[in-house]
Each structure stands twice: as structure tokens, then as C-alpha cells.
Scaffold this active site. Structure first.
Site, PDB file in Angstrom:
ATOM      1  N   GLU A  67      62.917  65.950   6.337  1.00  0.00           N
ATOM      2  CA  GLU A  67      61.641  65.917   5.632  1.00  0.00           C
ATOM      3  C   GLU A  67      61.770  66.328   4.163  1.00  0.00           C
ATOM      4  OE1 GLU A  67      61.443  66.152   9.878  1.00  0.00           O
ATOM      5  OE2 GLU A  67      62.309  67.601   8.484  1.00  0.00           O
ATOM      6  N   SER A  68      62.857  66.953   3.727  1.00  0.00           N
ATOM      7  CA  SER A  68      63.189  67.281   2.332  1.00  0.00           C
ATOM      8  C   SER A  68      64.147  68.464   2.274  1.00  0.00           C
ATOM      9  CB  SER A  68      61.974  67.514   1.447  1.00  0.00           C
ATOM     10  OG  SER A  68      62.385  67.461   0.087  1.00  0.00           O
ATOM     11  N   CYS A  88      58.209  66.148   2.937  1.00  0.00           N
ATOM     12  CA  CYS A  88      57.607  64.832   2.759  1.00  0.00           C
ATOM     13  C   CYS A  88      57.109  64.375   4.126  1.00  0.00           C
ATOM     14  CB  CYS A  88      58.637  63.831   2.241  1.00  0.00           C
ATOM     15  SG  CYS A  88      59.359  64.300   0.668  1.00  0.00           S
TER      16      CYS A  88
END
Length: 122
Positions: A67-68, A88
């Protein structure tokens, strides 16, 4: 008839400063790596890799999640750390991950900021 496709990026950046942390933890690379791993789990993220660098006496740790990322940078000589949890998409809870790090570093006080990193194109 024209059909509009809305494109949207969902992003959340949770970050802040941690004060009066345990200096022993702040200089322990192995402990900090484990704290980032656990933060990813608690936040509900998919951990891809974790890297750490000893910058005497401090440590920088970056966990790459699908997700980041999650990062911790420490200054044990000041009992101080900075933390970023950037995600994200809608998966997971970056605030929970951040709060885990605050607790694990035994911060006596901290800041917590949340910034939207959304983008919408219509």
C-alpha cells in the site's frame, strides 16, 4: 452518448514526531525492524520488505508495504523520532499502525497529523 470514467487515487499520510522515547529502543536496529513489521500487521498492510540503516547513534527503518511505506528515523541522543505511515487505497488503517509505533517506542508525547493524498480526475 459519452461515458465519463472517473479516476481516483486514494491516499492517506499519517506522520508526526515522537518525544521522550526510550533511547535504548531508538538505537536498536533489530527492535525497530520488528516494530515496523508489527505496525504493518496491526495496520492491516501487506509487508513486502524492511530495510534498516544504522546512522550512529540513530537508526532509519523503511518498511515497504504493498500500500506504500512505513518509516521511522531516530535520534536517541535526543530521545526523539519521526514516523511516517503512508498508504494508497482503502486497505488498512495507518492511524492504528502509527499509534502502535508511538506505544512501542514508549513516547511520552507525540504529534499526529493526517494529510489526504487523494487525487481525482474526472
Amino acid at each position: 452518448m459519452e461515458v465519463l470514467t472517473i479516476k481516483k487515487v486514494v491516499g492517506k499520510h499519517v506522520y508526526g514526531e515522537l518525544y521522550e522515547c526510550d533511547p535504548g529502543i531508538l538505537m536498536n536496529e533489530k527492535d525497530l525492524v520488528e516494530i515496523v513489521k508489527k505496525a504493518a500487521e496491526i495496520g492491516g498492510f501487506t509487508l513486502l520488505d524492511v530495510k534498516a540503516w544504522k546512522i550512529n547513534p540513530g537508526v532509519s527503518v523503511v518498511g515497504i508495504v504493498l500500500e506504500s511505506h512505513i518509516s521511522i528515523h531516530t535520534w536517541p541522543e535526543f530521545a526523539f523520532a519521526t514516523v511516517d505511515v503512508y498508504t494508497c487505497g482503502n486497505k488498512g488503517d495507518p492511524v492504528k499502525a502509527y499509534k502502535h509505533i508511538v506505544h512501542a517506542l514508549k513516547a511520552k508525547r507525540h504529534t499526529l497529523r493526517v494529510a489526504s493524498r487523494d487525487y481525482e480526475d474526472n
